[in-house]
Design a protein around this motif. Structure first.
Motif, short mmCIF file in Angstrom:
data_model
loop_
_atom_site.label_atom_id
_atom_site.label_comp_id
_atom_site.label_asym_id
_atom_site.label_seq_id
_atom_site.Cartn_x
_atom_site.Cartn_y
_atom_site.Cartn_z
N PHE A 146 46.41 30.99 43.98
CA PHE A 146 45.32 31.03 43.01
C PHE A 146 45.22 32.41 42.38
O PHE A 146 45.78 33.38 42.87
CB PHE A 146 43.98 30.66 43.68
CG PHE A 146 43.65 31.50 44.88
CD1 PHE A 146 42.95 32.70 44.76
CD2 PHE A 146 44.03 31.10 46.15
CE1 PHE A 146 42.65 33.47 45.86
CE2 PHE A 146 43.73 31.85 47.28
CZ PHE A 146 43.04 33.05 47.12
N GLY A 147 44.51 32.45 41.28
CA GLY A 147 44.22 33.70 40.60
C GLY A 147 42.93 33.55 39.83
O GLY A 147 42.53 32.43 39.48
N GLY A 148 42.28 34.66 39.60
CA GLY A 148 41.03 34.55 38.88
C GLY A 148 40.48 35.88 38.41
O GLY A 148 41.12 36.93 38.53
N TYR A 149 39.27 35.80 37.89
CA TYR A 149 38.57 36.96 37.36
C TYR A 149 37.15 36.95 37.90
O TYR A 149 36.45 35.94 37.82
CB TYR A 149 38.54 36.90 35.83
CG TYR A 149 37.91 38.11 35.20
CD1 TYR A 149 38.65 39.28 35.01
CD2 TYR A 149 36.58 38.09 34.81
CE1 TYR A 149 38.07 40.39 34.44
CE2 TYR A 149 36.00 39.21 34.23
CZ TYR A 149 36.74 40.36 34.05
OH TYR A 149 36.16 41.46 33.48
N ARG A 150 36.74 38.09 38.44
CA ARG A 150 35.39 38.23 38.97
C ARG A 150 34.53 38.93 37.92
O ARG A 150 34.74 40.10 37.61
CB ARG A 150 35.45 39.03 40.28
CG ARG A 150 34.14 39.08 41.01
CD ARG A 150 34.33 39.62 42.40
NE ARG A 150 34.78 41.01 42.37
CZ ARG A 150 34.74 41.81 43.41
NH1 ARG A 150 34.29 41.36 44.56
NH2 ARG A 150 35.15 43.05 43.32
N PHE A 151 33.58 38.17 37.36
CA PHE A 151 32.70 38.71 36.32
C PHE A 151 31.73 39.73 36.90
O PHE A 151 31.49 40.77 36.31
CB PHE A 151 31.91 37.58 35.65
CG PHE A 151 32.78 36.52 35.06
CD1 PHE A 151 33.56 36.77 33.95
CD2 PHE A 151 32.85 35.27 35.64
CE1 PHE A 151 34.37 35.79 33.41
CE2 PHE A 151 33.65 34.28 35.11
CZ PHE A 151 34.42 34.54 33.99
N THR A 152 31.13 39.38 38.02
CA THR A 152 30.20 40.24 38.75
C THR A 152 30.46 40.02 40.23
O THR A 152 31.32 39.21 40.61
CB THR A 152 28.73 39.88 38.44
OG1 THR A 152 28.44 38.60 39.01
CG2 THR A 152 28.45 39.86 36.95
N ARG A 153 29.71 40.67 41.10
CA ARG A 153 29.85 40.42 42.54
C ARG A 153 29.42 39.00 42.89
O ARG A 153 29.72 38.50 43.95
CB ARG A 153 28.99 41.39 43.36
CG ARG A 153 29.54 42.79 43.40
CD ARG A 153 28.79 43.64 44.37
NE ARG A 153 29.15 43.24 45.73
CZ ARG A 153 28.47 43.59 46.80
NH1 ARG A 153 27.38 44.32 46.68
NH2 ARG A 153 28.86 43.20 48.00
N HIS A 154 28.72 38.32 41.96
CA HIS A 154 28.16 37.01 42.25
C HIS A 154 28.90 35.84 41.59
O HIS A 154 28.74 34.71 42.02
CB HIS A 154 26.68 36.97 41.84
CG HIS A 154 25.86 37.99 42.55
ND1 HIS A 154 25.45 37.82 43.84
CD2 HIS A 154 25.39 39.19 42.15
CE1 HIS A 154 24.75 38.88 44.21
NE2 HIS A 154 24.70 39.73 43.20
N PHE A 155 29.69 36.10 40.55
CA PHE A 155 30.33 34.99 39.82
C PHE A 155 31.79 35.30 39.49
O PHE A 155 32.11 36.42 39.09
CB PHE A 155 29.58 34.69 38.52
CG PHE A 155 28.19 34.20 38.76
CD1 PHE A 155 27.96 32.89 39.19
CD2 PHE A 155 27.11 35.04 38.58
CE1 PHE A 155 26.69 32.45 39.42
CE2 PHE A 155 25.82 34.59 38.82
CZ PHE A 155 25.61 33.30 39.24
N ALA A 156 32.63 34.26 39.65
CA ALA A 156 34.06 34.39 39.33
C ALA A 156 34.57 33.05 38.80
O ALA A 156 33.95 32.00 39.03
CB ALA A 156 34.85 34.78 40.58
N ALA A 157 35.68 33.11 38.11
CA ALA A 157 36.39 31.92 37.65
C ALA A 157 37.77 31.96 38.29
O ALA A 157 38.36 33.04 38.43
CB ALA A 157 36.51 31.90 36.14
N GLU A 158 38.27 30.78 38.67
CA GLU A 158 39.55 30.74 39.39
C GLU A 158 40.38 29.55 38.94
O GLU A 158 39.86 28.47 38.70
CB GLU A 158 39.27 30.64 40.89
CG GLU A 158 40.49 30.75 41.75
CD GLU A 158 40.13 30.73 43.22
OE1 GLU A 158 39.56 31.74 43.71
OE2 GLU A 158 40.40 29.71 43.87
N ILE A 159 41.69 29.76 38.84
CA ILE A 159 42.66 28.71 38.55
C ILE A 159 43.67 28.74 39.69
O ILE A 159 44.07 29.83 40.15
CB ILE A 159 43.36 28.95 37.20
CG1 ILE A 159 42.35 28.86 36.07
CG2 ILE A 159 44.48 27.94 36.98
CD1 ILE A 159 42.89 29.23 34.70
#
Length: 175
Positions: free
Chosen positions: A51-64
């Motif tokens: 998997f890989g993703g991007y963490r917008f904040t310490r509370h939210f991320a998107a992952e593929i």
């Protein structure tokens, strides 16, 4: 699936960055123990995921990601049944940090899956396959080790007519 990916790309474009001291991008890989329930087969298998993703904040991320449940196999009166599934996943993750090193999280998203059932007996082999898109959700905990992390997770790729649940242990790297 295309709509979900476009949504995540748009979210990345307008998302506020995380603190400069925190790495926003991450990649990872893990092993998973899957329970595949499909009458009359109800067995477990060892699979894997990346998997890989991007963490917008310490509370939210998107992952593929991509996962392979492994293959469950059972011998029923001389007929060997084999069932396996794989798919690409897209999800949003909400995290609740607990102290400096631990966080609990929940995920919700979609899986674009393919599954195959094989039955082999003394006369030959029968194969049946299916594919589709369904919900993908889970919950877990992450331990931060600087740029690295360990993630323990309970996952449910909601694959049509197959009760799939999985427990995975993954290593992730942030950059």
């Amino acid at each position: 699936m295309k709509t979900t990916v476009l949504f995540l790309v748009a979210l990345l474009a307008v998302a506020p960055p995380v603190d400069a001291a925190e790495e926003a991008w991450f990649v990872g890989a893990g092993a998973m123990e899957s329970d595949l329930g499909f009458d009359p087969l109800d067995d477990s298998a060892t699979g894997w995921k990346v998997f890989g993703g991007y963490r917008f904040t310490r509370h939210f991320a998107a992952e593929i990601g991509y996962l392979d449940t492994g293959e469950a196999e059972e011998n029923i009166e001389g007929t060997i049944l084999t069932l396996g599934a794989e798919g690409t996943t897209t999800s949003l993750i909400a995290s609740l940090p607990i102290g400096e090193r631990f966080a609990l999280h929940a995920r919700a998203g979609f899986i674009d899956w393919e599954a195959e059932l094989t039955a082999t007996d003394g006369t030959g082999t029968f194969r049946s396959s299916a594919s589709g898109q369904d919900l993908y959700w889970g919950a877990g905990a992450t331990m931060d080790l600087g740029r690295f992390g360990l993630r323990l997770e309970y996952e449910v790729p909601d694959i049509e007519d197959i009760d799939v649940t999985a427990v995975s242990l993954s290593v992730l790297v942030r950059f």
